[in-house]
Scaffold this active site. Structure first.
Site, mmCIF file in Angstrom:
data_model
loop_
_atom_site.group_PDB
_atom_site.id
_atom_site.type_symbol
_atom_site.label_atom_id
_atom_site.label_comp_id
_atom_site.label_asym_id
_atom_site.label_seq_id
_atom_site.Cartn_x
_atom_site.Cartn_y
_atom_site.Cartn_z
ATOM 1 N N LYS A 151 25.379 -14.581 -7.490
ATOM 2 C CA LYS A 151 24.957 -14.333 -8.871
ATOM 3 C C LYS A 151 23.506 -14.011 -9.295
ATOM 4 C CE LYS A 151 26.152 -17.265 -13.092
ATOM 5 N NZ LYS A 151 26.428 -18.526 -13.651
ATOM 6 N N GLU B 126 34.734 -18.810 -10.959
ATOM 7 C CA GLU B 126 33.234 -19.361 -10.403
ATOM 8 C C GLU B 126 33.194 -20.491 -9.802
ATOM 9 O OE1 GLU B 126 28.702 -19.439 -12.275
ATOM 10 O OE2 GLU B 126 30.231 -19.712 -13.565
ATOM 11 N N CYS C 236 30.358 -14.706 -13.863
ATOM 12 C CA CYS C 236 30.095 -15.442 -15.231
ATOM 13 C C CYS C 236 28.967 -14.622 -15.796
ATOM 14 C CB CYS C 236 29.889 -16.960 -15.023
ATOM 15 S SG CYS C 236 30.363 -17.777 -16.657
#
Length: 545
Positions: free
Chosen positions: A113, A41, A149
Site C-alpha cells: 500500500k 484489503e 484502499c
C-alpha cells in the site's frame, strides 16, 4: 477476462477462519467461471488489527495462513490482503499493508500500500511503511495495477490534499491496463454513493476499468458495508455487489452494460448497518444472547428491535424496571413491544430498593433537598439490576442511549450507560424516530404510543426531556454543525439562524461531558463523525471558543 469479486466478513486475527472464508469465496467465484479472484484489503487479517500486529506471533501466523492459501490455489490466481514484514534496510515502520498474488501453489507477486491514512478512524502510519514504487503486475498476460484502499482516494474526495503521490497516475504511466482495488472502507451514512461517484470519475479520467472489492462486517466500532463495484473505462458501473451481506460476483472485462441500481432506501442503509454491526460485535465476541432495559421509551424500543433483527427473538431478553415515577403506559408499552418482537421481558420494580437507598443515605444527605442525586440513584439501581442479569445469564448488556443525549451528557454514569455495546450511540434523536418508523413499515413492532409520546427519563414526577433540553430537531442540527462539521460556536451563530445562548449552552455541554463519553461502551459508527475512535478530544483542557 472474467474477474471474481468476493466481499468477505473476516474476524481480526482469526487466520484459520479467515482463510476458510477466503477459500469459500474463491471457490464460489470459480464455480461462476472466474479467471482471477479479488478479495478485500487485509482479508486474511481483518481490519483494523491495530496493536495486535506487535504481538510476536501475529505476523508469523498470518504468513503461515498465507502459505496455506497459496497451496490451495490452482490455475486461477487469487489476490489476498495480508500483512508482511518491512524487509527494507532503510529506516521505517516494521510492517507493510500488502496484497499477495497467489497462483499455482505459489506466492508470485507482492504489492504494498502506498497511501497510508492517519486521519479520522485510521492510524496506518503507526504500523506500516508505504510502498516505494507503483508498478503493474503481469497476471495472465494483462498488466494489472493492484492498489489497496486509500491508494485510489484522490484529493478532491478528501478534506484537503494529503498525499504527494498519485498511485493511479503512476500505474497508468507504467502501462497498467486496469485497476484492481482491495478495500476496507468503513461505512458511514452516504459513503456507498460517495465511493461510487469517485470510482466512476477515476475510471473515466484514467480511461481504465476499475474493479473494487470492499470488506464486509463489524469490527469493534467500525462497520464495513461491502457494496463492491466494477467500472468500465468510460466510468460506467457494470456491476454492483450487495450491501451488508457476503457476496460474490464475476464480472466480464468487456462488459459495458450498466448495472442495475440497488434501490436501497437511505434509512434502510442505516438499519442494515446497525443490524450487521450489532450481530458481528455480539457473535465475534463469543456471546449467544443479549439483554437490555425496556423503559417504554423509543430508544430502548429501537435497540430491542435491532437486536431481534440481528440475533433472533430467542436471544434477546428485556427487563422493565418501574420506579415510583414510571407511568403505567411505559410498562404496558414494554410488554407490548416484547410480545410483538417475540422476545422475553420480565418486570423487576426498583421502588423498594430506591427507598432503601435513600434511607441509607439519609444521614449523609440530611437537610438537603432531593434532586439530581436521587434521579441518578434510580438509573444506577437499574444499571445494577441489568449488570446482575447479564452476569448471571451470560447475556451481553446493550446500552440504549442515543447520540444527542451522549453529546450533552443527558445520561447517567454507572446507570443507563452500563453495558458492553452502545448500539444507537451514533444515531441523533430525530434519526431514532425515523428509523423506528422504518421498523414499523410493514406492521407495528414498536408501539405507536412509544413513538408518539413526548420523550421522558421518568425520574421525577411529570418529567419531560424538554424540561432540560432544547427541542431535539434544534439540538440535532446544532450538534451536526459542532460535532460532525467541527464548526466553532461563533461560526454557527454567525452563519446559521440559531439563538446564541442556546448554541453556547450546547457547546459547553458537549465539551464538559467528554469524560463521560470516554467511559461509555463502544458504539457503532454510522455517521461521518461518531464519538469514539475517530474523535480524539482531551478531557483535561481549557480551550473555550
Amino acid at each position: 477476462m472474467k474477474i471474481g469479486l468476493t466481499q468477505l466478513n473476516p474476524t481480526v486475527g482469526d487466520f484459520p477462519g479467515n482463510a476458510k472464508r477466503i477459500l469459500a469465496g474463491y471457490r464460489e467465484c470459480l464455480d461462476l467461471g472466474a479467471e482471477l479472484v479479488l478479495t478485500p484489503e487485509l482479508s486474511l487479517v481483518g481490519y483494523p488489527p491495530r496493536d495486535l500486529v506487535y504481538k510476536s506471533q501475529f505476523i508469523p501466523k498470518c504468513l503461515q495462513a498465507l502459505d496455506y492459501l497459496a497451496g490451495e490455489v490452482g490455475e486461477v490466481p487469487l489476490i489476498v490482503g495480508y500483512i508482511d514484514h518491512n524487509e527494507s534496510s532503510a529506516p521505517g515502520r516494521p510492517f507493510r499493508n500488502a496484497a499477495a498474488v497467489l497462483h499455482r501453489g505459489q506466492l508470485v507477486a507482492k504489492v504494498f500500500k502506498t497511501q497510508l491514512p492517519s486521519y479520522d478512524v485510521f492510524d496506518e502510519h503507526r504500523y506500516f511503511e508505504p510502498a516505494e514504487k507503483c508498478e503493474p503486475v503481469e497476471i495472465l498476460g494483462y498488466q494489472m495495477g493492484i492498489t489497496i484502499c486509500e491508494d485510489i482516494w484522490t484529493e478532491e474526495y478528501l478534506m484537503r490534499p494529503l498525499y504527494r503521490r498519485d498511485p493511479l497516475t503512476e500505474l497508468k504511466d507504467a502501462g497498467a491496463e486496469m485497476i484492481l482495488n482491495l478495500s476496507a472502507s468503513p461505512y458511514h451514512y452516504g459513503k456507498p454513493a460517495e465511493r461510487e461517484s469517485m470510482l466512476a470519475a477515476l475510471a473515466e479520467r484514467h480511461q481504465m476499468p476499475i474493479y473494487y472489492c470492499n470488506a464486509l462486517g463489524g469490527n469493534d466500532q467500525l462497520i464495513f458495508d461491502g457494496h463492491s463495484l466494477a467500472f468500465d473505462s468510460d466510468g460506467r458501473c457494470t456491476a454492483r455487489l450487495a450491501g451488508f451481506i457476503e457476496d460474490s460476483k464475476v464480472v466480464e472485462t468487456d462488459d459495458h452494460q450498466p448495472a442495475k441500481p440497488l434501490n436501497e432506501w437511505p434509512v434502510a442503509e442505516i438499519h442494515d448497518a446497525l443490524v450487521l454491526g450489532l450481530r458481528d460485535y455480539v457473535t465475534k465476541c463469543g456471546f449467544d444472547s443479549v439483554c437490555l432495559g425496556l423503559s417504554g421509551g423509543i430508544d430502548s424500543a429501537l435497540t430491542a428491535a435491532l437486536a431481534v433483527e440481528a440475533l433472533g427473538p430467542d436471544s434477546v431478553h428485556g427487563l422493565t424496571m418501574p420506579s415510583p415515577f414510571s407511568s403505567g403506559g411505559s410498562v404496558d408499552d414494554s410488554f407490548k413491544l416484547a410480545k410483538a418482537l417475540g422476545m422475553s421481558c420480565q418486570e423487576v420494580p426498583i421502588s423498594e430498593v430506591f427507598e432503601a437507598t435513600k434511607a441509607s443515605m439519609k444521614p449523609v444527605f440530611d437537610g438537603l433537598p432531593e434532586g439530581i442525586a436521587e434521579e441518578n440513584m434510580q438509573a444506577r439501581i437499574r444499571g445494577l439490576f441489568l449488570m446482575s442479569f447479564s452476569n448471571k445469564m451470560g447475556h451481553l448488556l446493550l446500552t440504549t442511549g442515543n447520540k444527542s443525549e451522549l453529546a450533552v451528557g443527558y445520561c447517567t454514569m454507572y446507570g443507563d450507560m452500563c453495558g458492553g455495546l452502545a448500539v444507537i450511540s451514533d444515531l441523533p434523536k430525530m434519526m431514532v424516530y425515523e428509523l423506528s418508523r422504518f421498523v414499523n413499515r410493514e406492521r407495528e413492532l414498536i408501539p405507536w404510543t412509544t413513538i408518539e409520546k413526548p420523550p421522558s427519563a421518568e425520574l421525577r414526577p411529570d418529567q419531560k426531556d424538554s424540561d432540560s433540553l432544547p427541542p431535539y430537531e434544534v439540538l440535532d442540527a446544532i450538534l451536526e454543525l459542532y460535532v460532525s462539521e467541527q464548526m466553532s460556536a461563533t461560526d454557527i451563530i454567525e452563519k446559521h439562524d440559531f439563538d446564541e445562548t442556546l448554541v453556547r449552552w450546547v457547546q459547553r455541554r458537549v465539551d464538559l461531558n467528554e469524560w463521560k463519553r470516554q467511559q461509555a461502551a463502544p458504539g457503532l459508527r454510522v455517521t461521518s463523525k461518531a464519538f469514539g475512535m475517530g474523535r480524539r478530544i482531551p478531557i483535561v483542557q481549557k480551550f473555550v471558543d
